[in-house]
Scaffold this active site. Structure first.
Site, PDB file in Angstrom:
ATOM      1  N   ASP A 184       0.850  -1.189   0.000  1.00  0.00           N
ATOM      2  CA  ASP A 184       0.000   0.000   0.000  1.00  0.00           C
ATOM      3  C   ASP A 184       0.889   1.243   0.000  1.00  0.00           C
ATOM      4  O   ASP A 184       1.977   1.229   0.593  1.00  0.00           O
ATOM      5  CB  ASP A 184      -0.910   0.026   1.232  1.00  0.00           C
ATOM      6  CG  ASP A 184      -2.164   0.869   1.013  1.00  0.00           C
ATOM      7  OD1 ASP A 184      -2.038   2.106   0.910  1.00  0.00           O
ATOM      8  OD2 ASP A 184      -3.261   0.294   0.934  1.00  0.00           O
ATOM      9  N   SER A 211     -15.703  -4.487 -10.187  1.00  0.00           N
ATOM     10  CA  SER A 211     -16.804  -3.766  -9.558  1.00  0.00           C
ATOM     11  C   SER A 211     -18.080  -4.127 -10.282  1.00  0.00           C
ATOM     12  O   SER A 211     -18.052  -4.556 -11.447  1.00  0.00           O
ATOM     13  CB  SER A 211     -16.557  -2.255  -9.662  1.00  0.00           C
ATOM     14  OG  SER A 211     -17.702  -1.508  -9.291  1.00  0.00           O
ATOM     15  N   TYR A 223     -14.217   5.405 -14.154  1.00  0.00           N
ATOM     16  CA  TYR A 223     -14.236   4.268 -13.242  1.00  0.00           C
ATOM     17  C   TYR A 223     -14.804   3.037 -13.925  1.00  0.00           C
ATOM     18  O   TYR A 223     -14.231   1.942 -13.851  1.00  0.00           O
ATOM     19  CB  TYR A 223     -15.066   4.627 -12.003  1.00  0.00           C
ATOM     20  CG  TYR A 223     -15.057   3.569 -10.933  1.00  0.00           C
ATOM     21  CD1 TYR A 223     -13.935   3.383 -10.131  1.00  0.00           C
ATOM     22  CD2 TYR A 223     -16.174   2.760 -10.710  1.00  0.00           C
ATOM     23  CE1 TYR A 223     -13.930   2.409  -9.131  1.00  0.00           C
ATOM     24  CE2 TYR A 223     -16.171   1.795  -9.715  1.00  0.00           C
ATOM     25  CZ  TYR A 223     -15.046   1.619  -8.936  1.00  0.00           C
ATOM     26  OH  TYR A 223     -15.031   0.655  -7.959  1.00  0.00           O
ATOM     27  N   LYS A 242     -12.869  -0.584 -14.726  1.00  0.00           N
ATOM     28  CA  LYS A 242     -13.353  -1.839 -14.159  1.00  0.00           C
ATOM     29  C   LYS A 242     -13.819  -2.811 -15.248  1.00  0.00           C
ATOM     30  O   LYS A 242     -13.662  -4.028 -15.104  1.00  0.00           O
ATOM     31  CB  LYS A 242     -14.461  -1.570 -13.140  1.00  0.00           C
ATOM     32  CG  LYS A 242     -13.982  -0.812 -11.908  1.00  0.00           C
ATOM     33  CD  LYS A 242     -12.825  -1.524 -11.200  1.00  0.00           C
ATOM     34  CE  LYS A 242     -12.419  -0.835  -9.910  1.00  0.00           C
ATOM     35  NZ  LYS A 242     -11.314  -1.564  -9.217  1.00  0.00           N
ATOM     36  N   VAL A 296     -19.410  -0.606  -1.092  1.00  0.00           N
ATOM     37  CA  VAL A 296     -18.854  -1.245   0.104  1.00  0.00           C
ATOM     38  C   VAL A 296     -18.615  -0.180   1.168  1.00  0.00           C
ATOM     39  O   VAL A 296     -18.191   0.932   0.873  1.00  0.00           O
ATOM     40  CB  VAL A 296     -17.536  -1.975  -0.226  1.00  0.00           C
ATOM     41  CG1 VAL A 296     -17.008  -2.724   0.993  1.00  0.00           C
ATOM     42  CG2 VAL A 296     -17.721  -2.935  -1.393  1.00  0.00           C
ATOM     43  N   THR A 353     -16.572   1.431   3.095  1.00  0.00           N
ATOM     44  CA  THR A 353     -15.158   1.725   3.294  1.00  0.00           C
ATOM     45  C   THR A 353     -14.969   3.229   3.399  1.00  0.00           C
ATOM     46  O   THR A 353     -15.855   4.017   3.055  1.00  0.00           O
ATOM     47  CB  THR A 353     -14.318   1.207   2.107  1.00  0.00           C
ATOM     48  OG1 THR A 353     -14.691   1.928   0.921  1.00  0.00           O
ATOM     49  CG2 THR A 353     -14.515  -0.283   1.892  1.00  0.00           C
TER      50      THR A 353
END
Length: 247
Positions: free
Chosen positions: A36, A137, A150, A154, A183, A185
């Protein structure tokens, strides 16, 4: 203990789906390399897991960074059994407001990194007859308004997944993708809705079962697809979306 004696790389491991996946794999015996850009976050996750997890500072938008993560995993452990490409970026806006720099960053993190990591890891996965799980996704299966970049990345992850699954099937390497709905997050909670949008266009893009899903729901799917329980499963785009994309 489906992952006993298995070496697994998890990107995006500092938080969200990546952290949940790392913890889930650890409970099943995996030895983990946690990549990360937020190396402190990855270190915190590694500490919560124990000595079987190694944090590595990793920049997904850099091809050299992707290759370096694979090299560090091999240097530390000598093999790779599974690659979990989870690091990702979410950004959205009406098309005319989404400039070139935002597009380039989205492609670099969400799609190019998956390519570079998979390409670097593949010789080692062939040697171990291992597998890759990519994080796509629900937006890789359908169109989502105000999310052209996006969605494009994906959809690209799914195409890359299918192509690699076919190319390396005879070598015993499986490649699958997971397609979550929204999700719970930090990445999702920190999103700012663009101004002057038609919210009705977004209403179809949610779980039919109600609320957004938990990172642990996605982690469970990763653990299944990477395990011997899914030994005949390759090339799929596995929705974890509460029927969002069912029709």
């Amino acid at each position: 203990m489906r992952y006993q004696d298995k070496i697994v790389i998890v990107t995006g491991a500092a938080s969200g789906i990546g952290a949940a996946t790392a913890r889930a794999l650890a409970t099943e015996g995996a030895t983990l390399v946690l990549g990360d850009r937020n190396v402190q976050g990855a270190s915190d996750v590694a500490i919560s897991i124990g000595k079987q997890a190694m944090p590595v500072e990793f920049e997904a938008s850099s091809a050299d960074g992707c290759r370096g993560l694979i090299e560090q995993a091999i240097s530390a452990h000598g093999r790779i059994d599974m690659l979990c490409n989870i690091a990702g970026l979410m950004d959205w806006a009406p098309l005319e407001q989404f400039d070139e720099s935002r597009w380039d960053q989205m492609v670099a993190v969400n799609l190019s990194a998956v390519f570079h990591l998979s390409r670097a890891a593949m010789p080692h996965l062939v040697a171990s007859r291992g597998n890759i799980v990519n994080m796509a996704s629900a937006a890789g299966l359908v169109g989502v308004a105000y999310s052209a970049a996006y969605c494009a990345t994906k959809h690209g992850v799914i195409g890359l997944t299918k192509s690699m699954a076919i190319e390396f099937a005879s070598a015993g390497v499986r490649v699958n993708a997971i397609c979550p709905t929204g999700v719970k997050t930090a990445m999702m909670s920190n999103l700012v809705w663009p101004e002057n949008i038609d919210v009705s266009l977004l209403m179809r893009n949610s779980s039919k079962l109600g609320d957004m899903i938990d990172p642990e729901d996605v982690a469970a799917a990763v653990c299944f697809l990477g395990s011997s329980d899914a030994r005949q499963v390759s090339g799929i785009s596995f929705p974890v979306d509460g029927a969002q994309t069912a029709g």
